[in-house]
Scaffold this motif. Structure first.
Motif, PDB file in Angstrom:
ATOM      1  N   MET A 151       0.829  -1.194   0.000  1.00  0.00           N
ATOM      2  CA  MET A 151       0.000   0.000   0.000  1.00  0.00           C
ATOM      3  C   MET A 151       0.872   1.255   0.000  1.00  0.00           C
ATOM      4  SD  MET A 151      -2.695   1.401   2.829  1.00  0.00           S
ATOM      5  CE  MET A 151      -1.355   1.606   3.969  1.00  0.00           C
ATOM      6  N   THR A 152       1.971   1.227   0.752  1.00  0.00           N
ATOM      7  CA  THR A 152       2.870   2.376   0.812  1.00  0.00           C
ATOM      8  C   THR A 152       3.473   2.642  -0.561  1.00  0.00           C
ATOM      9  OG1 THR A 152       3.360   1.941   3.137  1.00  0.00           O
ATOM     10  CG2 THR A 152       4.914   3.329   1.952  1.00  0.00           C
ATOM     11  N   ARG A 153       3.911   1.592  -1.257  1.00  0.00           N
ATOM     12  CA  ARG A 153       4.450   1.760  -2.622  1.00  0.00           C
ATOM     13  C   ARG A 153       3.405   2.396  -3.536  1.00  0.00           C
ATOM     14  NH1 ARG A 153       5.981  -3.888  -2.863  1.00  0.00           N
ATOM     15  NH2 ARG A 153       7.691  -4.064  -1.431  1.00  0.00           N
ATOM     16  N   TYR A 154       2.178   1.890  -3.449  1.00  0.00           N
ATOM     17  CA  TYR A 154       1.104   2.432  -4.271  1.00  0.00           C
ATOM     18  C   TYR A 154       0.881   3.919  -3.961  1.00  0.00           C
ATOM     19  CZ  TYR A 154      -3.568   3.545  -5.876  1.00  0.00           C
ATOM     20  OH  TYR A 154      -4.641   4.173  -6.463  1.00  0.00           O
ATOM     21  N   LEU A 155       0.829   4.257  -2.675  1.00  0.00           N
ATOM     22  CA  LEU A 155       0.567   5.644  -2.286  1.00  0.00           C
ATOM     23  C   LEU A 155       1.721   6.567  -2.668  1.00  0.00           C
ATOM     24  CD1 LEU A 155      -1.138   5.026   1.157  1.00  0.00           C
ATOM     25  CD2 LEU A 155      -2.229   5.893  -0.925  1.00  0.00           C
ATOM     26  N   LEU A 156       2.949   6.080  -2.640  1.00  0.00           N
ATOM     27  CA  LEU A 156       4.082   6.898  -3.086  1.00  0.00           C
ATOM     28  C   LEU A 156       3.970   7.200  -4.579  1.00  0.00           C
ATOM     29  CD1 LEU A 156       6.979   5.314  -1.022  1.00  0.00           C
ATOM     30  CD2 LEU A 156       6.207   7.708  -0.900  1.00  0.00           C
ATOM     31  N   GLU A 157       3.535   6.221  -5.369  1.00  0.00           N
ATOM     32  CA  GLU A 157       3.307   6.463  -6.798  1.00  0.00           C
ATOM     33  C   GLU A 157       2.151   7.434  -6.991  1.00  0.00           C
ATOM     34  OE1 GLU A 157       5.102   5.548  -9.514  1.00  0.00           O
ATOM     35  OE2 GLU A 157       6.520   4.881  -7.971  1.00  0.00           O
ATOM     36  N   TRP A 158       1.095   7.268  -6.218  1.00  0.00           N
ATOM     37  CA  TRP A 158      -0.059   8.163  -6.275  1.00  0.00           C
ATOM     38  C   TRP A 158       0.371   9.593  -5.952  1.00  0.00           C
ATOM     39  CZ3 TRP A 158      -2.098  11.421  -2.680  1.00  0.00           C
ATOM     40  CH2 TRP A 158      -3.344  11.950  -2.963  1.00  0.00           C
ATOM     41  N   GLU A 159       1.208   9.726  -4.928  1.00  0.00           N
ATOM     42  CA  GLU A 159       1.659  11.045  -4.483  1.00  0.00           C
ATOM     43  C   GLU A 159       2.431  11.752  -5.584  1.00  0.00           C
ATOM     44  OE1 GLU A 159       4.114  14.135  -3.090  1.00  0.00           O
ATOM     45  OE2 GLU A 159       4.925  12.223  -3.723  1.00  0.00           O
ATOM     46  N   LYS A 160       3.258  11.027  -6.325  1.00  0.00           N
ATOM     47  CA  LYS A 160       4.024  11.632  -7.433  1.00  0.00           C
ATOM     48  C   LYS A 160       3.081  12.205  -8.481  1.00  0.00           C
ATOM     49  CE  LYS A 160       7.962   8.519  -7.163  1.00  0.00           C
ATOM     50  NZ  LYS A 160       8.629   7.389  -7.846  1.00  0.00           N
ATOM     51  N   GLU A 161       2.007  11.490  -8.750  1.00  0.00           N
ATOM     52  CA  GLU A 161       1.056  11.909  -9.776  1.00  0.00           C
ATOM     53  C   GLU A 161       0.247  13.129  -9.348  1.00  0.00           C
ATOM     54  OE1 GLU A 161      -2.753  10.067 -12.194  1.00  0.00           O
ATOM     55  OE2 GLU A 161      -1.237   8.707 -11.373  1.00  0.00           O
ATOM     56  N   PHE A 162      -0.070  13.228  -8.062  1.00  0.00           N
ATOM     57  CA  PHE A 162      -0.948  14.294  -7.590  1.00  0.00           C
ATOM     58  C   PHE A 162      -0.243  15.380  -6.786  1.00  0.00           C
ATOM     59  CE2 PHE A 162      -3.788  10.794  -8.508  1.00  0.00           C
ATOM     60  CZ  PHE A 162      -4.765  11.429  -9.255  1.00  0.00           C
ATOM     61  N   ALA A 163       1.090  15.355  -6.749  1.00  0.00           N
ATOM     62  CA  ALA A 163       1.825  16.421  -6.062  1.00  0.00           C
ATOM     63  C   ALA A 163       1.409  17.745  -6.687  1.00  0.00           C
ATOM     64  CB  ALA A 163       3.318  16.184  -6.175  1.00  0.00           C
ATOM     65  N   PRO A 164       1.323  18.812  -5.951  1.00  0.00           N
ATOM     66  CA  PRO A 164       1.825  19.037  -4.605  1.00  0.00           C
ATOM     67  C   PRO A 164       0.820  18.742  -3.492  1.00  0.00           C
ATOM     68  CG  PRO A 164       1.144  21.129  -5.517  1.00  0.00           C
ATOM     69  CD  PRO A 164       0.872  20.081  -6.564  1.00  0.00           C
ATOM     70  N   ALA A 165      -0.307  18.088  -3.818  1.00  0.00           N
ATOM     71  CA  ALA A 165      -1.251  17.735  -2.753  1.00  0.00           C
ATOM     72  C   ALA A 165      -0.557  16.795  -1.770  1.00  0.00           C
ATOM     73  CB  ALA A 165      -2.482  17.062  -3.345  1.00  0.00           C
ATOM     74  N   LYS A 166      -0.733  17.046  -0.474  1.00  0.00           N
ATOM     75  CA  LYS A 166      -0.098  16.214   0.548  1.00  0.00           C
ATOM     76  C   LYS A 166      -1.134  15.265   1.137  1.00  0.00           C
ATOM     77  CE  LYS A 166       2.440  16.327   4.900  1.00  0.00           C
ATOM     78  NZ  LYS A 166       2.651  14.916   4.825  1.00  0.00           N
ATOM     79  N   LEU A 167      -0.753  14.002   1.219  1.00  0.00           N
ATOM     80  CA  LEU A 167      -1.640  12.996   1.786  1.00  0.00           C
ATOM     81  C   LEU A 167      -1.839  13.272   3.272  1.00  0.00           C
ATOM     82  CD1 LEU A 167      -3.072  10.246   1.158  1.00  0.00           C
ATOM     83  CD2 LEU A 167      -1.043   9.187   2.139  1.00  0.00           C
ATOM     84  N   ARG A 168      -3.088  13.356   3.688  1.00  0.00           N
ATOM     85  CA  ARG A 168      -3.420  13.550   5.097  1.00  0.00           C
ATOM     86  C   ARG A 168      -3.804  12.217   5.742  1.00  0.00           C
ATOM     87  NH1 ARG A 168      -7.629  18.032   6.340  1.00  0.00           N
ATOM     88  NH2 ARG A 168      -5.776  19.286   6.101  1.00  0.00           N
ATOM     89  N   SER A 169      -4.693  11.448   5.070  1.00  0.00           N
ATOM     90  CA  SER A 169      -5.106  10.164   5.632  1.00  0.00           C
ATOM     91  C   SER A 169      -5.607   9.244   4.536  1.00  0.00           C
ATOM     92  CB  SER A 169      -6.187  10.351   6.697  1.00  0.00           C
ATOM     93  OG  SER A 169      -7.388  10.791   6.097  1.00  0.00           O
ATOM     94  N   VAL A 170      -5.598   7.961   4.855  1.00  0.00           N
ATOM     95  CA  VAL A 170      -6.106   6.923   3.968  1.00  0.00           C
ATOM     96  C   VAL A 170      -7.053   6.062   4.791  1.00  0.00           C
ATOM     97  CG1 VAL A 170      -5.523   4.908   2.575  1.00  0.00           C
ATOM     98  CG2 VAL A 170      -3.984   6.863   2.626  1.00  0.00           C
ATOM     99  N   THR A 171      -8.248   5.815   4.259  1.00  0.00           N
ATOM    100  CA  THR A 171      -9.195   4.926   4.916  1.00  0.00           C
ATOM    101  C   THR A 171      -9.222   3.619   4.142  1.00  0.00           C
ATOM    102  OG1 THR A 171     -10.539   6.805   5.627  1.00  0.00           O
ATOM    103  CG2 THR A 171     -11.586   4.637   5.676  1.00  0.00           C
TER     104      THR A 171
END
Length: 122
Positions: free
Chosen positions: A10-30
């Motif tokens: 999940m962390t790998r997936y979210l790191l890839e997601w973060e690259k695509e949607f930067a500069p939005a910062k992840l606050r939480s995941v449900t």
């Protein structure tokens, strides 16, 4: 510790997601988690904190939402919720049959990603 591999993926997936949607910062995941998975909220967060240290995901929170285990009886058609028991399988509360179709039990999916928008111009 069965959660570690899943949290790592999940962390790998979210790191890839973060690259695509930067500069939005992840606050939480449900996460939607099936009742049979037996995830422990505190352990999942501790592992996620460890895996995200020094990354853009650092400081994000993981929230678990449990999906109840449900089954449908193949004999009488009753649909019911049950508590997973690793020693005995579920039985129909109406006719007592153990000939069941499991409907929900082992789910694991991201339900929601909450972000904190950046104030920077893009």
């Amino acid at each position: 510790m069965h959660e570690l591999g899943i949290v790592r993926s999940m962390t790998r997936y979210l790191l890839e997601w973060e690259k695509e949607f930067a500069p939005a910062k992840l606050r939480s995941v449900t996460l939607l988690v099936g009742a049979n998975r037996l995830f422990v909220q505190d352990w999942v967060q501790i592992m996620f904190d460890f895996l995200t240290e020094g990354t853009p995901l650092e400081g994000s929170k993981i929230e678990l939402e449990t999906v109840p285990a449900t089954a449908q009886c193949n004999i009488c058609g009753e649909t019911f919720s049950y508590s997973p028991d690793h020693h005995h399988g579920p039985q129909c509360p109406v006719c007592g049959s153990d000939e069941l179709t499991l409907l929900t039990e082992n789910e694991l999916m991201i339900k929601q990603i909450e972000v904190e928008e950046s104030n920077h111009d893009v």
